[in-house]
Design a protein around this motif. Structure first.
Motif, PDB file in Angstrom:
ATOM      1  N   UNK A 196     -12.919  31.501  40.602  1.00 49.07           N
ATOM      2  CA  UNK A 196     -12.516  30.281  41.300  1.00 49.07           C
ATOM      3  C   UNK A 196     -12.869  29.027  40.515  1.00 49.07           C
ATOM      4  N   UNK A 197     -14.098  28.962  39.988  1.00 50.16           N
ATOM      5  CA  UNK A 197     -14.537  27.735  39.327  1.00 50.16           C
ATOM      6  C   UNK A 197     -13.925  27.560  37.939  1.00 50.16           C
ATOM      7  N   UNK A 198     -13.463  28.635  37.360  1.00 55.84           N
ATOM      8  CA  UNK A 198     -12.750  28.497  36.092  1.00 55.84           C
ATOM      9  C   UNK A 198     -11.420  27.777  36.310  1.00 55.84           C
ATOM     10  N   UNK A 199     -10.807  28.015  37.472  1.00 52.54           N
ATOM     11  CA  UNK A 199      -9.531  27.379  37.806  1.00 52.54           C
ATOM     12  C   UNK A 199      -9.756  26.020  38.448  1.00 52.54           C
ATOM     13  N   UNK A 200     -10.687  25.948  39.405  1.00 52.60           N
ATOM     14  CA  UNK A 200     -11.001  24.713  40.126  1.00 52.60           C
ATOM     15  C   UNK A 200     -12.510  24.518  40.076  1.00 52.60           C
ATOM     16  N   UNK A 201     -13.008  23.763  39.122  1.00 51.82           N
ATOM     17  CA  UNK A 201     -14.451  23.629  38.904  1.00 51.82           C
ATOM     18  C   UNK A 201     -15.237  23.201  40.137  1.00 51.82           C
ATOM     19  N   UNK A 202     -14.611  22.506  41.071  1.00 55.32           N
ATOM     20  CA  UNK A 202     -15.317  22.012  42.253  1.00 55.32           C
ATOM     21  C   UNK A 202     -15.448  23.048  43.359  1.00 55.32           C
ATOM     22  N   UNK A 203     -14.972  24.241  43.141  1.00 55.57           N
ATOM     23  CA  UNK A 203     -14.987  25.275  44.176  1.00 55.57           C
ATOM     24  C   UNK A 203     -16.400  25.593  44.652  1.00 55.57           C
ATOM     25  N   UNK A 204     -16.498  25.887  45.965  1.00 52.10           N
ATOM     26  CA  UNK A 204     -17.766  26.272  46.574  1.00 52.10           C
ATOM     27  C   UNK A 204     -17.660  27.724  47.030  1.00 52.10           C
ATOM     28  N   UNK A 205     -18.662  28.515  46.686  1.00 50.98           N
ATOM     29  CA  UNK A 205     -18.643  29.945  47.002  1.00 50.98           C
ATOM     30  C   UNK A 205     -19.952  30.329  47.675  1.00 50.98           C
ATOM     31  N   UNK A 206     -19.837  31.043  48.794  1.00 54.74           N
ATOM     32  CA  UNK A 206     -20.999  31.588  49.481  1.00 54.74           C
ATOM     33  C   UNK A 206     -20.893  33.108  49.466  1.00 54.74           C
ATOM     34  N   UNK A 207     -21.919  33.750  48.940  1.00 57.25           N
ATOM     35  CA  UNK A 207     -21.999  35.205  48.931  1.00 57.25           C
ATOM     36  C   UNK A 207     -22.889  35.670  50.077  1.00 57.25           C
ATOM     37  N   UNK A 208     -22.539  36.818  50.657  1.00 56.80           N
ATOM     38  CA  UNK A 208     -23.311  37.384  51.761  1.00 56.80           C
ATOM     39  C   UNK A 208     -23.612  38.850  51.476  1.00 56.80           C
ATOM     40  N   UNK A 209     -24.883  39.223  51.568  1.00 53.36           N
ATOM     41  CA  UNK A 209     -25.278  40.631  51.445  1.00 53.36           C
ATOM     42  C   UNK A 209     -26.715  40.748  51.932  1.00 53.36           C
ATOM     43  N   UNK A 210     -27.162  41.961  52.188  1.00 49.51           N
ATOM     44  CA  UNK A 210     -28.555  42.139  52.620  1.00 49.51           C
ATOM     45  C   UNK A 210     -29.244  43.298  51.918  1.00 49.51           C
ATOM     46  N   UNK A 211     -28.609  43.828  50.874  1.00 49.92           N
ATOM     47  CA  UNK A 211     -29.221  44.918  50.122  1.00 49.92           C
ATOM     48  C   UNK A 211     -30.285  44.358  49.186  1.00 49.92           C
TER      49      UNK A 211
END
Length: 265
Positions: free
Chosen positions: A92-107
């Protein structure tokens, strides 16, 4: 944003789903017990490694399409697993540098790698991590709001993880809770393996015998139902290898993994 406050305790004597998947993808973030289970899995279903790699290709193409063609700048990746090449924020950020990403996991193994995931690839971008079981989608939404603007479109992602839902009804509840929380113009990216492949079903049954976190393969219709009320992006629901494939690819993998991308009207 919820982030690891101290190093998680990892039991290297017990196999972990994300680490086994990492082994199938050709990664090195796994222990001998994961490799042993992974090799047993390959003996039962030789195509599982192909499915793992095909799923990463689908993620790359879907995220790139939404970032480039649909103008999406926010991604909520639920059940992210261990870092691999071309993670959501990198695409995402390679295409749109301002992108915000939230990852979710509990392992615990994934938490150990959270610091790597939390490094944006652009000065303008944001990457955050939520330590949460995906069976608690209300908390996922609550925590994600601290980083993402739920007044703007969000791409919600469930990439090959919903088989861990305790039932079909629970799977629908999890997806619906998160997609109901995001605004019109948001998207759902989702895929999973299906009962179409007998070796895959046998693999899941064998894994369930010794795992506290069994995986339940479902029908194409059950997976497709997760998109109810949404508008499919062409080419619609189908095999993930057939979703906007790379024209330069010599051959599409034949695996029983189905999904799609759909827009919330």
């Amino acid at each position: 944003m919820s982030q690891p406050s101290k190093p998680p305790v990892i039991d290297s004597s017990v196999p972990s789903s994300p680490r086994i998947w990492n082994f199938w993808m050709g990664g090195k973030d796994n222990y001998p017990v994961d490799k042993a289970v992974g090799e047993q899995g390959l003996a039962i279903d030789p195509d599982i490694g192909t499915m793992a790699k095909a799923s990463r290709g689908f993620l790359i193409r879907a995220v790139a399409h939404l970032a480039r063609e649909a103008g999406v700048r926010q991604f909520l990746d639920v059940g992210t697993g261990l870092p691999a090449s071309e993670n959501t924020h990198e695409v995402a950020q390679r295409i749109a540098p301002e992108s915000r990403v939230v990852y979710v996991d509990n392992d615990p193994s994934v938490l150990r790698h959270a610091e790597a995931l939390l490094q944006p690839v652009s000065a303008e971008g944001t990457v955050a991590y939520v330590d949460c079981d995906f069976h608690d989608p209300e908390r996922i939404v609550e925590e994600a709001r601290k980083t993402l603007d739920f007044g703007e479109p969000v791409a919600v992602m469930f990439m090959g993880v919903l088989g861990h839902a305790r039932s079909y009804a629970d799977m629908r509840r999890i997806v619906r809770t998160v997609t109901d929380a995001v605004p019109a113009g948001s998207y759902l990216i989702l895929w999973d393996g299906t009962v179409d492949s007998k070796p895959y079903v046998a693999l899941c049954e064998e894994y369930a015998k010794g795992s506290p976190d069994p995986y339940y393969p479902r029908t194409q219709a059950e997976i497709s139902a997760c998109f109810e009320g949404l508008e499919f992006v062409e080419p619609g629901f189908g095999k993930i290898a057939d979703w906007r494939p790379d024209p330069a690819a010599e051959k599409r993998p034949e695996v029983a993994a189905y999904g799609g991308v759909a827009r919330k009207p």
